[in-house]
Design an enzyme around this catalytic site. Structure first.
Site, PDB file in Angstrom:
ATOM      1  CG  ASP A  80      45.571 -10.492   1.045  1.00  0.00           C
ATOM      2  OD1 ASP A  80      44.625 -10.134   1.759  1.00  0.00           O
ATOM      3  OD2 ASP A  80      45.425 -10.989  -0.094  1.00  0.00           O
ATOM      4  CG  HIS A  81      43.491 -13.456   3.334  1.00  0.00           C
ATOM      5  ND1 HIS A  81      42.259 -13.430   3.934  1.00  0.00           N
ATOM      6  CD2 HIS A  81      43.308 -13.003   2.069  1.00  0.00           C
ATOM      7  CE1 HIS A  81      41.359 -12.978   3.076  1.00  0.00           C
ATOM      8  NE2 HIS A  81      41.977 -12.698   1.935  1.00  0.00           N
ATOM      9  N   GLY A 216      37.623 -10.910  -5.627  1.00  0.00           N
ATOM     10  CA  GLY A 216      37.161 -10.157  -6.799  1.00  0.00           C
ATOM     11  C   GLY A 216      37.193 -10.939  -8.109  1.00  0.00           C
TER      12      GLY A 216
HETATM   13  O1  G3H Z   1      42.874 -11.439  -0.683  1.00  0.00           O
HETATM   14  C1  G3H Z   1      42.844 -11.808  -1.871  1.00  0.00           C
HETATM   15  C2  G3H Z   1      41.631 -11.691  -2.639  1.00  0.00           C
HETATM   16  O2  G3H Z   1      40.502 -11.642  -1.878  1.00  0.00           O
HETATM   17  C3  G3H Z   1      41.630 -12.407  -3.922  1.00  0.00           C
HETATM   18  O3  G3H Z   1      40.457 -13.069  -4.300  1.00  0.00           O
HETATM   19  O4  G3H Z   1      41.506 -14.735  -5.800  1.00  0.00           O
HETATM   20  O5  G3H Z   1      39.048 -14.330  -5.838  1.00  0.00           O
HETATM   21  O6  G3H Z   1      40.598 -12.628  -6.723  1.00  0.00           O
HETATM   22  P1  G3H Z   1      40.406 -13.736  -5.741  1.00  0.00           P
HETATM   23 ZN    ZN Z   2      41.022 -12.114   0.243  1.00  0.00          ZN
END
Ligand code: G3H
Ligand code: ZN
Length: 288
Positions: A80-81, A216
């Site tokens: 992720d990211h 989210g």
């Molecule tokens: O990549 C991770 C998410 O986009 C998490 O976002 O921390 O607002 O749930 P959040």
């Molecule tokens: Zn994210």
């Protein structure tokens, strides 16, 4: 075993979304898996660059893979990211099922360049092995950091232009797109804006690839259900489960100050994460 690509396609056909949840430790992995298994839905485990440093790159892959193979269960691991070609390449080499090259802070041209490099590498590895590595990229800035914020950070929330999304997908060949459609990374104390479902629909049409909703945490239930109906295929949640874990842990330490078995101390934290994940998965999968 279905590939992640097949699961995403299946989710889209069914009009539901796959939940993506980040982990920093084994308790969170177990909590997420238990919740998904209870509802019998596929699930994605995410590790950001920071989480990956803590958990271990190869360890993250091994932990998810062992569950998938032992239980024949559709659970996948996503890098992720990740912010550079080098870190994306390292995760592909380590065996991740999917990667996110996050060039949202770069110019359009620079974002295209680094994303293309990642796509080419993923395709090369996929063709040389039996893997099918998915590449996701981000367009439009939704802020960074799964933490608690007083207000929406400056510069965040610039929504993705559907025409630019079309061009971006065409130039990069990505498998999935993370657009900016109203959510912000982290929990915003003053609340988050609504998901712009009309924009989701337009971007899904123009981009022509599955869409991933980031940020989210803290969104209203109807934002998820409407967003999924409009064309979101994966939803990311992190801050909410981080908060649940830490709150659960604090309470456990306060309730039983004499307890020294780590697995007993952390049990309430794990249960708290499981509950959040279960509730979110029900929403993403349109279950009552
Ligand atoms: O990549 C991770 C998410 O986009 C998490 O976002 O921390 O607002 O749930 P959040
Ligand atoms: Zn994210």
């Amino acid at each position: 075993m279905k590939t992640l690509r097949e699961c995403v396609k299946e989710a889209e056909d069914k009009g539901v979304a796959i939940g993506h949840f980040n982990i920093s430790n084994l308790e969170a992995l177990h909590a997420i898996y238990n919740a998904a298994k209870k509802l019998d839905v596929p699930v994605i485990i995410g590790v950001s660059e920071g989480e990956e440093k803590f958990v271990g790159r190869e360890e993250a892959v091994a932990l998810v893979k062992v569950i998938r193979e032992r239980d024949n269960y559709p659970i996948y691991v996503n890098a992720d990211h990740h912010y550079s070609f080098e870190t994306v390449k390292a995760t592909i080499d380590a065996g991740f099922d999917a990667v996110i090259i996050d060039g949202a802070n770069l110019s359009f041209e620079e974002n295209v360049k680094v994303t293309k490099e990642c796509v080419n590498y993923a395709r090369k590895v996929s063709s040389e092995t039996s893997r099918d590595i998915l590449v996701e990229a981000e367009l439009g800035y939704i802020g960074s950091g799964s933490n608690i914020k007083d207000t929406i950070p400056e510069g965040a929330g610039i929504k993705t232009d559907p025409e630019e999304a079309r061009k971006f997908v065409e130039l990069t060949g990505i498998d999935m797109l993370a657009p900016s459609v109203g959510s912000i990374h982290g929990l915003i104390k003053s609340g988050k804006p609504h998901i712009d479902t009309e924009l989701v629909k337009k971007i899904r049409q123009t981009a022509g690839v599955p869409l991933v909703l980031h940020g989210g945490s803290g969104l209203r239930d109807e934002d998820f259900t409407n967003g999924v109906k409009a064309g979101i295929s994966i939803v990311h949640i992190n801050t909410e489960i981080r908060v649940a874990y830490v709150e659960g842990l604090k309470k456990s330490l306060a309730d039983k100050p004499e307890e020294v078995a780590p697995y007993k101390v952390t049990e309430p934290a794990e249960k708290a994460v499981e509950k959040i994940v279960e509730n979110r998965l029900k929403l993403f999968n349109m279950m009552k």
